[in-house]
Design a protein around this motif. Structure first.
Motif, mmCIF file in Angstrom:
data_model
loop_
_atom_site.group_PDB
_atom_site.id
_atom_site.type_symbol
_atom_site.label_atom_id
_atom_site.label_comp_id
_atom_site.label_asym_id
_atom_site.label_seq_id
_atom_site.Cartn_x
_atom_site.Cartn_y
_atom_site.Cartn_z
ATOM 1 N N TYR A 93 6.233 -55.655 51.243
ATOM 2 C CA TYR A 93 7.249 -56.392 50.494
ATOM 3 C C TYR A 93 7.239 -57.874 50.862
ATOM 4 C CZ TYR A 93 9.264 -52.718 47.720
ATOM 5 O OH TYR A 93 9.450 -51.756 46.758
ATOM 6 N N VAL B 159 4.470 -59.376 48.933
ATOM 7 C CA VAL B 159 4.799 -59.441 47.507
ATOM 8 C C VAL B 159 5.674 -60.671 47.230
ATOM 9 C CG1 VAL B 159 6.209 -58.324 45.721
ATOM 10 C CG2 VAL B 159 4.555 -56.984 47.029
ATOM 11 N N THR C 273 3.778 -64.038 47.781
ATOM 12 C CA THR C 273 2.871 -64.401 46.687
ATOM 13 C C THR C 273 3.632 -64.566 45.366
ATOM 14 O OG1 THR C 273 2.391 -62.041 46.422
ATOM 15 C CG2 THR C 273 0.805 -63.336 47.687
ATOM 16 N N GLY C 274 4.949 -64.659 45.451
ATOM 17 C CA GLY C 274 5.754 -64.985 44.266
ATOM 18 C C GLY C 274 5.895 -63.855 43.257
ATOM 19 N N GLN C 275 5.717 -62.608 43.709
ATOM 20 C CA GLN C 275 5.816 -61.508 42.744
ATOM 21 C C GLN C 275 7.116 -60.723 42.872
ATOM 22 O OE1 GLN C 275 2.425 -59.551 44.306
ATOM 23 N NE2 GLN C 275 1.041 -60.375 42.795
ATOM 24 N N ALA D 285 9.621 -60.570 41.091
ATOM 25 C CA ALA D 285 10.094 -59.926 39.856
ATOM 26 C C ALA D 285 9.474 -58.536 39.701
ATOM 27 C CB ALA D 285 9.761 -60.795 38.647
ATOM 28 N N ALA D 286 8.204 -58.420 40.092
ATOM 29 C CA ALA D 286 7.541 -57.109 39.971
ATOM 30 C C ALA D 286 8.217 -56.102 40.899
ATOM 31 C CB ALA D 286 6.062 -57.242 40.331
ATOM 32 N N SER E 97 11.197 -54.393 39.555
ATOM 33 C CA SER E 97 11.140 -53.515 38.376
ATOM 34 C C SER E 97 11.345 -52.048 38.792
ATOM 35 C CB SER E 97 9.800 -53.678 37.651
ATOM 36 O OG SER E 97 8.756 -53.327 38.525
ATOM 37 N N TYR F 48 9.018 -49.348 41.074
ATOM 38 C CA TYR F 48 7.992 -50.042 41.857
ATOM 39 C C TYR F 48 7.812 -49.427 43.244
ATOM 40 C CZ TYR F 48 5.399 -53.851 44.031
ATOM 41 O OH TYR F 48 4.446 -54.573 44.691
ATOM 42 N N ASN G 190 16.106 -60.886 42.765
ATOM 43 C CA ASN G 190 15.545 -61.318 41.489
ATOM 44 C C ASN G 190 16.604 -61.935 40.580
ATOM 45 O OD1 ASN G 190 13.305 -61.508 39.738
ATOM 46 N ND2 ASN G 190 14.066 -59.748 38.565
ATOM 47 N N ASN H 231 13.363 -65.667 45.075
ATOM 48 C CA ASN H 231 12.071 -65.348 45.674
ATOM 49 C C ASN H 231 11.991 -65.855 47.118
ATOM 50 O OD1 ASN H 231 9.631 -63.947 44.496
ATOM 51 N ND2 ASN H 231 8.725 -65.613 45.670
#
Ligand code: PHE
Length: 446
Positions: free
Chosen positions: A112, A115, A118-120, A122-123, A126, A129, A295, A301
């Motif tokens: 995590y 994640v 690396t700026g993800q 939002a993923a 979801s 996930y 998010n 982030n």
């Protein structure tokens, strides 16, 4: 007896290393949701009272046993009384059971962290996930291996150059990051309702369950009954004040747990519009709900990065204490070099961790007592073994070697202020409390 070991260089080193063990995933995800679930302020109050009585007595016992004998759990008990070395053996089994699965969760935290870095973010927010990630085969195992490797490097460096040094760096940063997120969380719209829910005592929510839940949490949170505090005590210097050190560890642990609640509960409230059920999700709270909360916030982030970095620090210092306990037990018993023991423990743990990770995926159909591997190991260690070890330790100290043995050790470094309370706690109150915890968890009461 202590002479030949390299120990912590000073009192602060001991306090921060022991606090590093105590402050872990338990403080960050478990304490906040238990507090929310069991009546907010009333849970905090019960927890505090138990910490300064029950937790204090157990922790002082373990640290004193370690310092007196200069040995880790198995040897320590046998030095005190040969017939009772089985208590040390039981205590030693606990970190061996916990370490591998704790590292699986540590691996999820690293995942995590990467994640969010690396700026993800939002993923990660979801639906599905988390479930999808932990059920895959290779990736979680890789992250677990990385976590075990990092822990091993610190343990390999030894008590002063590894454990003490890293605790002195990471613990203050952890405190600071926790404060930053807590303050930010409180500024969100709707957060104040969450704050009130968290700290205002709801007396009607008080029941025996509150007490049992608080005791169980305290016990786990202070890393008791698994030989850790015995091992760390064996590295403590005789001139350092034992009683005040134990008090400081408790304060550190409790402050972080309280701040974790401030960091999480108001933010979840703000996000969910006051829906309390969002808090009651166990591990899912940290990996499922919080990414959604982050998010939804401005700058979420970055907050996510800070959050998972601090959780990583908390988990790492705890897993270091688990591994050090295992390593020191093997070193004391078989007189093998630290480097070799570290290598063996690292490789074996990577292997033993496999079922705990795959139990969420390809091996999810294999159940023990209806539980997947990770939950089963967690249940076995926390609900069965730890109360038994603590109970036996109390009886051993209270009635076999007598509390005076511990009191004398504490008094080597100053007056033992809480001596009277200590005696009563160890001989009578702690054993009864421990029986209550044990029976309640076996019958599934909490
Ligand atoms: N004390 C840790 C916590 O609060 C849990 C833990 C127990 C960690 C034992 C390591 C060893 O999360």
């Amino acid at each position: 007896m202590n002479g030949q070991k390299v120990g912590f260089s000073n009192k602060l080193g001991f306090i921060l290393a022991a606090a590093g063990s105590a402050v872990g995933l338990g403080n960050i995800w478990r304490f906040p949701y238990l507090a929310a679930q069991y009546g907010g302020g009333i849970f905090l109050l019960v927890y505090l009272i138990l910490a300064v009585t029950f937790g204090f007595a157990l922790m002082i016992t373990e640290v004193a046993i370690g310092r007196k004998t200069g040995m880790s759990a198995i040897k320590a008990f046998s030095v005190l009384n040969k017939k009772f070395s089985f208590i040390g053996v039981l205590a030693a089994m606990v970190p061996i059971i916990i370490f591998p699965y704790y590292c699986v969760i540590g691996g999820w935290v690293i995942k995590y962290g990467t994640v969010f870095i690396t700026g993800q973010g939002a993923a990660a927010a979801s639906d599905g996930y988390f479930g999808e990630f932990i059920s895959t085969t290779i990736s979680p195992l890789l992250f677990t291996a990385i976590f075990i490797f990092l822990t091993s490097v610190v343990v390999l460096l030894g008590v002063q150059k590894g454990i003490e040094k890293i605790s002195k760096i990471l613990m203050p940063i952890l405190l600071l990051l926790t404060i930053i997120i807590a303050v930010y969380g409180l500024t969100l719209d709707g957060a104040i309702d969450g704050l009130i829910y968290y700290v205002k005592p709801n007396f009607s929510a008080f029941s025996l369950k509150t007490l049992v839940a608080a005791m169980g949490q305290l016990f786990y949170s202070m890393s008791l009954a698994m030989g850790i505090m015995i091992t760390y005590g064996s590295y403590m210097q005789r001139k350092d004040n034992l009683e005040s050190s134990v008090r400081s560890i408790e304060v550190f642990d409790t402050v972080i747990a309280f701040l974790a609640g401030l960091m999480i509960i108001p933010a979840v409230f703000a996000f969910s519009g006051g829906d309390e059920s969002k808090l009651d999700q166990g591990p899912g709270l940290m990996f499922v709900t919080l990414p959604k909360v982050f998010n939804s916030m401005a700058g979420g982030n970055i907050i996510g990065v800070i959050f998972f970095v601090l959780v990583f620090f908390a988990a790492l210092t705890s897993s270091i204490s688990l591994m050090e306990t295992i390593v020191s037990i093997i070193m004391d018993k078989f007189k093998i070099k630290r480097s070799i023991v570290c290598l063996i423990v690292m490789l074996l743990s990577m292997l033993i961790a496999i079922p705990s990770s795959l139990g969420n995926g390809v091996w999810s159909n294999i159940l023990i007592l209806g539980k997947d591997f990770l939950s089963f190991f967690d249940f076995l260690s926390n609900n069965i073994m730890m109360p038994i070890v603590a109970f036996l330790t109390c009886i051993f100290v209270g009635f076999i070697i007598k509390t005076k043995t511990i009191e004398d050790e504490v008094e080597l470094s100053g007056k033992f202020k809480a001596k009277k309370m200590y005696r009563i706690m160890i001989r009578y109150i702690c054993p009864v409390f421990l029986l209550i915890i044990f029976i309640s968890s076996v019958v599934g009461y909490v």
